[in-house]
Design a protein around this motif. Structure first.
Motif, PDB file in Angstrom:
ATOM      1  N   GLU A 274       0.806  -1.215   0.000  1.00 33.94           N
ATOM      2  CA  GLU A 274       0.000   0.000   0.000  1.00 33.94           C
ATOM      3  C   GLU A 274       0.845   1.273   0.000  1.00 33.94           C
ATOM      4  OE1 GLU A 274       0.511  -1.330   4.312  1.00 33.94           O
ATOM      5  OE2 GLU A 274       0.144  -2.256   2.341  1.00 33.94           O
ATOM      6  N   ASP A 275       2.171   1.150   0.059  1.00 32.44           N
ATOM      7  CA  ASP A 275       3.061   2.311   0.103  1.00 32.44           C
ATOM      8  C   ASP A 275       3.430   2.784  -1.293  1.00 32.44           C
ATOM      9  OD1 ASP A 275       3.049   2.006   2.845  1.00 32.44           O
ATOM     10  OD2 ASP A 275       4.953   0.910   2.891  1.00 32.44           O
ATOM     11  N   GLU A 276       3.909   4.012  -1.367  1.00 32.82           N
ATOM     12  CA  GLU A 276       4.488   4.539  -2.603  1.00 32.82           C
ATOM     13  C   GLU A 276       5.983   4.753  -2.371  1.00 32.82           C
ATOM     14  OE1 GLU A 276       4.423   8.434  -5.603  1.00 32.82           O
ATOM     15  OE2 GLU A 276       3.024   8.323  -3.899  1.00 32.82           O
ATOM     16  N   ALA A 277       6.805   4.281  -3.302  1.00 30.73           N
ATOM     17  CA  ALA A 277       8.251   4.496  -3.240  1.00 30.73           C
ATOM     18  C   ALA A 277       8.637   5.510  -4.312  1.00 30.73           C
ATOM     19  CB  ALA A 277       9.009   3.194  -3.438  1.00 30.73           C
ATOM     20  N   ILE A 278       9.206   6.621  -3.896  1.00 36.10           N
ATOM     21  CA  ILE A 278       9.682   7.645  -4.828  1.00 36.10           C
ATOM     22  C   ILE A 278      11.200   7.498  -4.925  1.00 36.10           C
ATOM     23  CG2 ILE A 278       9.892  10.108  -5.260  1.00 36.10           C
ATOM     24  CD1 ILE A 278       7.317  10.521  -3.688  1.00 36.10           C
ATOM     25  N   VAL A 279      11.684   7.150  -6.095  1.00 37.80           N
ATOM     26  CA  VAL A 279      13.101   6.857  -6.289  1.00 37.80           C
ATOM     27  C   VAL A 279      13.689   7.817  -7.312  1.00 37.80           C
ATOM     28  CG1 VAL A 279      14.786   5.124  -7.003  1.00 37.80           C
ATOM     29  CG2 VAL A 279      12.753   4.425  -5.717  1.00 37.80           C
ATOM     30  N   HIS A 280      14.830   8.388  -6.990  1.00 43.75           N
ATOM     31  CA  HIS A 280      15.557   9.252  -7.924  1.00 43.75           C
ATOM     32  C   HIS A 280      17.027   8.848  -7.905  1.00 43.75           C
ATOM     33  CE1 HIS A 280      12.611  12.300  -9.213  1.00 43.75           C
ATOM     34  NE2 HIS A 280      12.033  12.038  -8.052  1.00 43.75           N
ATOM     35  N   GLU A 281      17.580   8.730  -9.087  1.00 39.04           N
ATOM     36  CA  GLU A 281      19.001   8.383  -9.217  1.00 39.04           C
ATOM     37  C   GLU A 281      19.610   9.300 -10.263  1.00 39.04           C
ATOM     38  OE1 GLU A 281      21.778   4.587 -10.568  1.00 39.04           O
ATOM     39  OE2 GLU A 281      19.740   4.235  -9.831  1.00 39.04           O
ATOM     40  N   ALA A 282      20.463  10.223  -9.826  1.00 36.82           N
ATOM     41  CA  ALA A 282      21.070  11.183 -10.738  1.00 36.82           C
ATOM     42  C   ALA A 282      22.274  11.814 -10.088  1.00 36.82           C
ATOM     43  CB  ALA A 282      20.058  12.264 -11.130  1.00 36.82           C
ATOM     44  N   HIS A 283      23.177  12.309 -10.932  1.00 34.87           N
ATOM     45  CA  HIS A 283      24.348  13.064 -10.467  1.00 34.87           C
ATOM     46  C   HIS A 283      25.152  12.286  -9.431  1.00 34.87           C
ATOM     47  CE1 HIS A 283      22.679  16.306 -12.737  1.00 34.87           C
ATOM     48  NE2 HIS A 283      21.659  16.471 -11.919  1.00 34.87           N
ATOM     49  N   GLY A 284      25.245  10.983  -9.603  1.00 34.73           N
ATOM     50  CA  GLY A 284      26.045  10.187  -8.692  1.00 34.73           C
ATOM     51  C   GLY A 284      25.380   9.887  -7.366  1.00 34.73           C
ATOM     52  N   GLY A 285      24.103  10.250  -7.209  1.00 33.34           N
ATOM     53  CA  GLY A 285      23.413  10.023  -5.949  1.00 33.34           C
ATOM     54  C   GLY A 285      22.192   9.144  -6.128  1.00 33.34           C
ATOM     55  N   TYR A 286      21.639   8.717  -5.006  1.00 33.67           N
ATOM     56  CA  TYR A 286      20.461   7.846  -5.008  1.00 33.67           C
ATOM     57  C   TYR A 286      19.578   8.258  -3.848  1.00 33.67           C
ATOM     58  CZ  TYR A 286      17.687   3.525  -4.622  1.00 33.67           C
ATOM     59  OH  TYR A 286      16.669   2.602  -4.543  1.00 33.67           O
ATOM     60  N   ARG A 287      18.269   8.387  -4.148  1.00 35.42           N
ATOM     61  CA  ARG A 287      17.331   8.782  -3.108  1.00 35.42           C
ATOM     62  C   ARG A 287      16.067   7.934  -3.215  1.00 35.42           C
ATOM     63  NH1 ARG A 287      15.232  14.281  -4.262  1.00 35.42           N
ATOM     64  NH2 ARG A 287      17.346  14.941  -3.709  1.00 35.42           N
ATOM     65  N   LYS A 288      15.635   7.420  -2.093  1.00 37.63           N
ATOM     66  CA  LYS A 288      14.390   6.665  -2.058  1.00 37.63           C
ATOM     67  C   LYS A 288      13.588   7.133  -0.850  1.00 37.63           C
ATOM     68  CE  LYS A 288      12.533   1.953  -1.635  1.00 37.63           C
ATOM     69  NZ  LYS A 288      12.898   0.513  -1.569  1.00 37.63           N
ATOM     70  N   LEU A 289      12.348   7.557  -1.108  1.00 38.45           N
ATOM     71  CA  LEU A 289      11.427   7.948  -0.051  1.00 38.45           C
ATOM     72  C   LEU A 289      10.271   6.962  -0.041  1.00 38.45           C
ATOM     73  CD1 LEU A 289      11.199  11.817  -0.665  1.00 38.45           C
ATOM     74  CD2 LEU A 289      12.775  10.594   0.855  1.00 38.45           C
ATOM     75  N   VAL A 290       9.954   6.430   1.117  1.00 40.84           N
ATOM     76  CA  VAL A 290       8.809   5.524   1.264  1.00 40.84           C
ATOM     77  C   VAL A 290       7.661   6.321   1.878  1.00 40.84           C
ATOM     78  CG1 VAL A 290       7.956   3.393   2.286  1.00 40.84           C
ATOM     79  CG2 VAL A 290      10.339   3.537   1.527  1.00 40.84           C
ATOM     80  N   ILE A 291       6.555   6.444   1.134  1.00 40.10           N
ATOM     81  CA  ILE A 291       5.403   7.238   1.550  1.00 40.10           C
ATOM     82  C   ILE A 291       4.280   6.294   1.953  1.00 40.10           C
ATOM     83  CG2 ILE A 291       3.832   9.104   0.927  1.00 40.10           C
ATOM     84  CD1 ILE A 291       6.732   9.917   0.662  1.00 40.10           C
ATOM     85  N   SER A 292       3.740   6.511   3.132  1.00 37.19           N
ATOM     86  CA  SER A 292       2.616   5.708   3.614  1.00 37.19           C
ATOM     87  C   SER A 292       1.613   6.634   4.283  1.00 37.19           C
ATOM     88  CB  SER A 292       3.093   4.640   4.604  1.00 37.19           C
ATOM     89  OG  SER A 292       2.010   3.883   5.100  1.00 37.19           O
ATOM     90  N   GLY A 293       0.383   6.671   3.756  1.00 35.05           N
ATOM     91  CA  GLY A 293      -0.645   7.512   4.364  1.00 35.05           C
ATOM     92  C   GLY A 293      -0.285   8.971   4.415  1.00 35.05           C
TER      93      GLY A 293
END
Length: 863
Positions: A790-809
């Protein structure tokens, strides 16, 4: 992994095609060859001058441009410099700061003097030319006798270095460094470590002076070359000045990157040099053919070199200079519009060093990027390792968060103190790296707290962060109770996250202590250093000490922490095997590595502690291998993709990462020689450090018949089964968990202290936060990192970096932030406070965190 598959391979990733012993033989030959030329210059000057000035010197720029690694390995000056190292005669000292800073300036100053001397007759004098050659070899040898790596000559003050750096950045053929294995980190942005990226790293260095020296030389270079060939010596200054003026004009008015202009000037200087040098052959058709070939080669090099900048910047996580736009300062951080208009700017006093930081950098990152002396630890403002004084411009700093505020209250410095890792600037700020002392002791008493006056004595066992935090909050809540703090180690509270610097650094313990010297006396806390608690007498409420004393208590707080967990390994305990958990471990490791001249180290465990230990050995100069029994690094903190990126980065630093591997036994006869793995492989090793996790120190609690599982069982008030005994930190097991994290220890210790003296406050676990900083990589893992259906994962990978945010409710419940450009503090606050991010989802999906940084969100409970 082949070097071709990696845009900027370091020396461990460049195939070595020639055995080291062959390189040694060829280097010996280069020294003999140089001595032969010197002899020829003395006994047959005409022949010697022709060989030196008409053959060898004209070939060098071509060699620098095509196969620079070959020259770096075979240069007779480099061979002279490395001879003491090869023979183990060097003192291997770290170069002084002035040499690190100004070595390049000295190098190009010597180069200019060398060019002028040629014009003044050096080319025509055999004895003087021989003296120059022999003097340079002697100077290189002397530098190698005293300084480590190539810091004594080749990578600091060699007159040929500036020219090598210009042309060596885009070699037609890569030749692996055969001198410095393993790398000892003797200079910044070393060519021998990462040849294709070294010069770009110099040009994009955050220290404007460091980059400026390089730009200055390449700006002068075409004019210097033209002046040498085309005008009398007294007019060389004019051609050089015109070249510099043209360079300054282009960099000021032509909107392109500095790399483009420096590459253009390098290509022009190369073309001018061979335009005149081609006349040596004496045959006009051949002269013109050589000129055309040189210009074509310079043009090819120019195009190939330009193409490197974009992938370099993407890997470094920076935007191209020509396209970079000023970032808007977060709203609410300053109300002084005039100061905000000036933009972020930091002046470090007393040296008055002024820098313009990159957007989003903390004061800690700015200081580190400029090689300023500052300690660091958790990088969250919790440990208190990096207090600084804001001498001016406090209105241009980010607001104080809860964790930073709590730490500042503990430290008790002057009102202008901030934690460098937490502060971001939006305007001009003046910073002093040493915090100011308070005019009077600042003890943050908890007002209106109804403490129990019958609690007259409290004993705290353990002086790690849990024990010291407990003692601190005991005093804040109860001004009269006696507090005894028992420490088995001989040190006051120190930064355990910084002990790896004791392995490779120079500052010993002085920089690691976290509280001012008078902190304990000001709070009337009696400390028992180097003292062991032997047992607890619960019936009589006493703690027996190894010194013979018995301390009575009304309340007892256990904060004995944990130790390294060592799985069964046959032969473990032999000299060369151990763990890295305490300051004593780190100092013993450093001493042992030097005593036995260790060159290979292995870390068993790819967790946070293992990776930090591996980097410590790497910095000490050992070729280091990390063995991880699982399929990826930091499986508790990273998802699969994050683990892959971290592994690639660490391998780029020079560490070897081996997955699905465990140590079976050690081969030692007096000291460690090799390791046998469970899959049958065998690894040579002089040092083995086990970093397989932690084990709570529950022995005192067990002997006192307190309930234990993995740790001491506690309720939500941090009480054990005995109402007079509480526990906090690594030893405390709450809800089946012993996280072993610094923030958890701090939070539990505060609760234990309050409840020990009359409070009734519950402990509410916060999302776990882990941080890793291994020069150049920044990692934060917060909360729940694996999404549920039921969660949303927002993933970004650019400029040598990596970001993942897990969104719930409509809330962020977890995050992975790897690499630059991530505002860890803002994300962490949004998670821990449960901010409603429904209004920011669009921006977050686009990769923007500015809404979080601006504090535009409100807690869900309020919304």
């Amino acid at each position: 992994m082949s070097a071709r598959a990696i845009t900027f391979p370091n020396y461990t990733q460049i195939p070595s095609r020639i055995p080291v012993r062959v390189w040694h033989a060829m280097r010996a030959g280069s020294i003999v060859g140089a001595l032969a030329i010197a002899a020829l210059l003395l006994v047959a000057p005409d022949a010697g001058l022709f060989v030196m000035w008409k053959v060898v010197i004209p070939l060098l720029p071509l060699l620098f441009l095509t196969v620079p690694g070959l020259w770096r390995n075979l240069c007779p000056l480099a061979a002279s410099n490395q001879t003491p190292r090869a023979l183990k005669l060097t003192k291997a000292l770290t170069a002084p700061n002035w040499l690190k800073e100004y070595g390049y300036v000295i190098a190009f100053g010597l180069f200019i003097a060398f060019v002028v001397l040629r014009k003044l007759g050096l080319d025509d004098s055999g004895p003087y030319s021989a003296l120059l050659l022999l003097g340079a070899m002697a100077a290189a040898f002397t530098g190698g006798m005293f300084l480590k790596g190539k810091s004594g000559w080749c990578s600091t003050i060699c007159p040929l270095l500036p020219v090598q750096r210009i042309y060596g950045q885009t070699p037609l053929m890569l030749v692996a460094n055969a001198h410095c294995q393993p790398c000892v980190g003797c200079v910044k942005n070393c060519y021998d470590f990462n040849p294709r990226a070294a010069y770009l790293a110099d040009l994009h260095d955050s220290d404007n002076y460091w980059a400026g020296y390089r730009k200055y030389f390449v700006g002068a270079f075409p004019g210097l070359v033209l002046g040498f060939f085309a005008v009398p010596v007294e007019q060389m200054a004019l051609t050089t000045a015109v070249s510099l003026a043209l360079f300054a004009t282009l960099t000021t008015f032509y909107k392109t990157s500095a790399h483009t202009i420096t590459t253009l000037f390098g290509a022009i200087a190369f073309s001018i040099f061979y335009w005149y040098a081609a006349e040596i052959v004496g045959l006009e058709p051949l002269t013109w053919a050589l000129r055309a070939a040189a210009i074509a080669l310079a043009a090819t090099w120019f195009v190939r070199t330009l193409r490197k900048e974009k992938p370099f910047l993407e890997k470094a996580g920076a935007a191209p200079a020509a396209a970079a736009a000023p970032s808007a300062a977060p709203a609410g951080l300053t109300r002084a519009s005039g100061l905000r208009a000036i933009g972020p700017q930091v002046t470090f006093v007393p040296d008055n060093k002024r820098v313009a930081p990159k957007p989003g950098q903390s004061l800690l990152e700015i200081a580190e990027a400029n090689n300023l002396p500052i300690e660091a630890g958790c990088r969250m403002g919790i440990c208190g390792a990096d207090p600084v004084a804001i001498k001016d411009g406090m209105s241009c700093t980010s607001p104080i968060g809860d964790d930073e505020k709590a730490t500042l209250e503990r430290l008790g410095y002057a009102e202008n103190t901030r934690m460098a890792c937490c502060v971001r600037v939006t305007g001009p700020v003046t910073v002093q790296l040493t915090p100011d002392k308070a005019s009077a002791p600042r003890i943050s008493q908890i007002q209106d707290f109804s403490y129990d006056k019958s609690i007259e004595r409290v004993v705290v066992i353990g002086n790690g962060i849990a024990g010291v935090t407990a003692a601190d909050h005991l005093r804040r809540r109860h001004p009269a109770t006696n507090i005894d703090l028992i420490a088995e180690e001989p040190h006051h509270l120190y930064n355990r996250m910084g002990i790896s610097r004791l392995v490779y650094g120079r500052s010993a313990m002085q920089g690691l202590y976290l509280n001012p010297d008078k902190w304990y006396d000001e709070r009337a806390i009696t400390t028992w250093l180097n003292t062991r608690a032997l047992w607890i007498d619960r019936a009589n409420r006493e703690v027996a000490l190894g010194t013979g004393e018995k301390l009575p208590y009304d309340r007892l707080i256990l904060a004995t922490g944990s130790r390294s967990l060592v799985p069964k390994i046959d032969g473990f305990g032999a000299p060369g095997t151990g763990v890295l958990r305490t300051a004593a471990d780190a100092m013993a490791l450093r001493a042992y590595a030097q005593r036995v001249s260790s060159t290979r180290g292995v870390i068993a465990g790819g967790g946070l502690l293992g990776l930090e230990a591996a980097y410590a050995l790497h910095k000490l100069g050992l070729k280091t291998t990390v063995l991880e029994r699982g399929p990826g690094l930091l499986r508790r903190q990273l998802d699969d993709r994050g683990g892959e990126l971290l592994k690639a980065y660490l391998e780029g630093l020079g560490l070897e990462i081996v997955l699905n591997a465990e140590v079976q036994s050690v081969d030692a006869n007096g000291r460690l020689r090799a390791l046998d793995l469970k899959d049958g492989r065998r690894l040579p090793a002089h040092i083995l450090l086990v970093a397989a996790g932690i084990q709570p120190n529950v022995e005192l609690a067990r002997d006192a018949r307190l309930a234990i599982n993995r740790g001491v069982l506690v309720d939500d008030r941090m009480r054990t089964g005995d109402p007079a005994i509480l526990a906090a930190g690594d030893i405390a097991e709450f809800g089946g968990q012993t996280p072993g994290l610094w923030p958890t220890a701090v939070a539990q210790a505060e609760i234990a202290a309050e409840n020990a003296v009359g409070g009734d406050k519950p402990y509410v676990p916060a999302p776990p936060v882990t941080m890793l900083k291994v020069v150049g990589v920044e990692l934060a893992s917060i909360g729940r990192i694996h999404e549920q259906p039921e969660d949303e994962a927002i993933v970004h990978e650019a400029h040598g970096g990596y970001r993942k945010l897990v969104i719930s409710g409509d809330r962020i419940v977890g995050a992975i932030l790897l690499g630059p450009g991530n505002d860890v503090a803002a994300v962490r606050t949004a998670i821990t406070k449960g901010y409603d991010v429904s209004g920011q989802l669009g921006a977050l999906r686009q990769g923007r965190l500015d809404g979080l940084a601006q504090g535009a969100l409100v807690p869900a409970a309020v919304a």
